[in-house]
Design an enzyme around this catalytic site. Sequence first.
Site, PDB file in Angstrom:
ATOM      1  CB  SER A  32      -0.969  -0.008   1.180  1.00  0.00           C
ATOM      2  OG  SER A  32      -0.278  -0.186   2.392  1.00  0.00           O
ATOM      3  CG  HIS A  42      -3.815  -0.582  -2.272  1.00  0.00           C
ATOM      4  ND1 HIS A  42      -4.325   0.693  -2.173  1.00  0.00           N
ATOM      5  CD2 HIS A  42      -3.494  -0.952  -1.010  1.00  0.00           C
ATOM      6  CE1 HIS A  42      -4.295   1.091  -0.922  1.00  0.00           C
ATOM      7  NE2 HIS A  42      -3.799   0.104  -0.190  1.00  0.00           N
ATOM      8  CE  LYS A  94      -7.676   1.174   0.999  1.00  0.00           C
ATOM      9  NZ  LYS A  94      -6.900   0.230   1.786  1.00  0.00           N
TER      10      LYS A  94
HETATM   11  C1  LIG Z   1      -6.909   0.069   3.202  1.00  0.00           C
HETATM   12  C2  LIG Z   1      -6.378  -1.282   3.490  1.00  0.00           C
HETATM   13  C3  LIG Z   1      -7.000  -2.110   4.418  1.00  0.00           C
HETATM   14  C4  LIG Z   1      -8.117  -1.636   5.282  1.00  0.00           C
HETATM   15  O1  LIG Z   1      -9.315  -1.612   4.596  1.00  0.00           O
HETATM   16  P1  LIG Z   1     -10.489  -0.704   5.189  1.00  0.00           P
HETATM   17  O2  LIG Z   1     -11.692  -1.200   4.507  1.00  0.00           O
HETATM   18  O3  LIG Z   1     -10.124   0.695   4.864  1.00  0.00           O
HETATM   19  O4  LIG Z   1     -10.495  -0.974   6.670  1.00  0.00           O
HETATM   20  C5  LIG Z   1      -6.534  -3.400   4.557  1.00  0.00           C
HETATM   21  N1  LIG Z   1      -5.479  -3.837   3.849  1.00  0.00           N
HETATM   22  C6  LIG Z   1      -4.831  -3.059   2.975  1.00  0.00           C
HETATM   23  C7  LIG Z   1      -3.662  -3.601   2.220  1.00  0.00           C
HETATM   24  C8  LIG Z   1      -5.256  -1.749   2.776  1.00  0.00           C
HETATM   25  O5  LIG Z   1      -4.594  -0.957   1.944  1.00  0.00           O
END
Ligand SMILES: *Cc1c(COP(=O)(O)O)cnc(C)c1O
Length: 408
Positions: free
Chosen positions: A183, A211, A243
């Site tokens: 990330s 991602h 996302k």
């Molecule tokens: C953003 C993210 C999460 C968390 O997800 P949310 O739905 O925002 O709690 C988990 N793992 C990774 C790799 C992320 O980038």
Amino acid sequence: MPPATPPGTDPGSALAALGAAGLLRHRRVVRTAVGDRLEQVGGREVVNFCSNDYLGLAREPRLAERFARAARELGTGSGASHLVSGHHPAHHALEEVLADYTGRERALLFSTGYMANLGLACALAGRGDTVLEDRLNHASLLDAGLLSGARFARFPHADVGALSRRLERAPGRKLVLTDGVFSMDGDVAPLPAMSAACARHAALLAVDDAHGLGVLGPTGGGTLELLGLGPAEVPLLVGTLGKAFGCFGAFVAGERDMIELLLQRARTYIYTTAMPPAVAVATRAAVELARAEPWRRERVQALVGRFRSRATDAGLPLADSQTPIQPVLLGEPAAAVAASEALLERGFLVAAIRPPTVPRGSSRLRVTLSAAHEEHEVDRLVEAIVESVTARGAPPGHAPAGSDGDDG
Ligand SMILES: *Cc1c(COP(=O)(O)O)cnc(C)c1O
């Protein structure tokens, strides 16, 4: 009356220490968090280059309309957890679409990705077992490994040899957790070699593709589709819905019984309120749109190429990433914060990322690109980054991101 603070828990000195280290964080009040533009409080328009809205779906009018209609029909809340009375047909339908999209037997919704990871690790590993993780994994995966109560170790970033050595001597059941796309660095995990190592040592591999899903691969199947891997190589897949899909929530997908076991055991699934059914309706529409509109993936990928070629020509220290996550490595926290502030003055919102989110010495600007951006905005951004890092008098310091040793 003075506050009664037990020794060692004085918030003032803890905050002062963070401030002295340049690590205090500030929230920015942002009215429209996603899309290509946003308006600051104070009325100034800036272009957002730090949202995870990779496909430009979070501001898609068709989805907003679907969401509004569903809220009018179904209300705003689910009223209970899934196992009590909160499991609505809209949740069920979304799970079926997610299972189909990811080519899995079944998918289970969680309220957030953070909770999906905690639930998964704690349901599948415990005392006497071993959890192994890439040291640059997302915080939620690292926390999950700790919370599971298993023997927990991190291996150096993307080092499959080190993973194999640890697997060889690991006691109990073995669970290996990794980001698909990292990330903060944007690089892709070496999943073919990791999955082979897991198969050799009878370890269960789970990939968190927060991602990658929706973004990578011809149909948006994510890192696994990009690398040609399926359920045989990666039995458990975590995806998030806030996302690329522009909504909210998360899921774990896998083989039928494995998912049933999560439903039975994952405490972050059992003991929390189900996402509002209207969110599930909008999210299902978002997943279908992401699948049906490959132009969004092609567009964001073209912008990634444009950003990288212009930034490289300008001599900016980029990381080795082909995904929409494009770090510009600056080294010290103060350099990253100053560059981020200078960019804001020039009309660009770009996050400065500092320890403990990234290893010391690798503070950075984290640029994220979206299908909602325009070519001229990307061009202007590169110019503004150059101005912002050289405005401080020194050329950009280059510090490699990534492993600074095996601290497992
Ligand atoms: C953003 C993210 C999460 C968390 O997800 P949310 O739905 O925002 O709690 C988990 N793992 C990774 C790799 C992320 O980038």
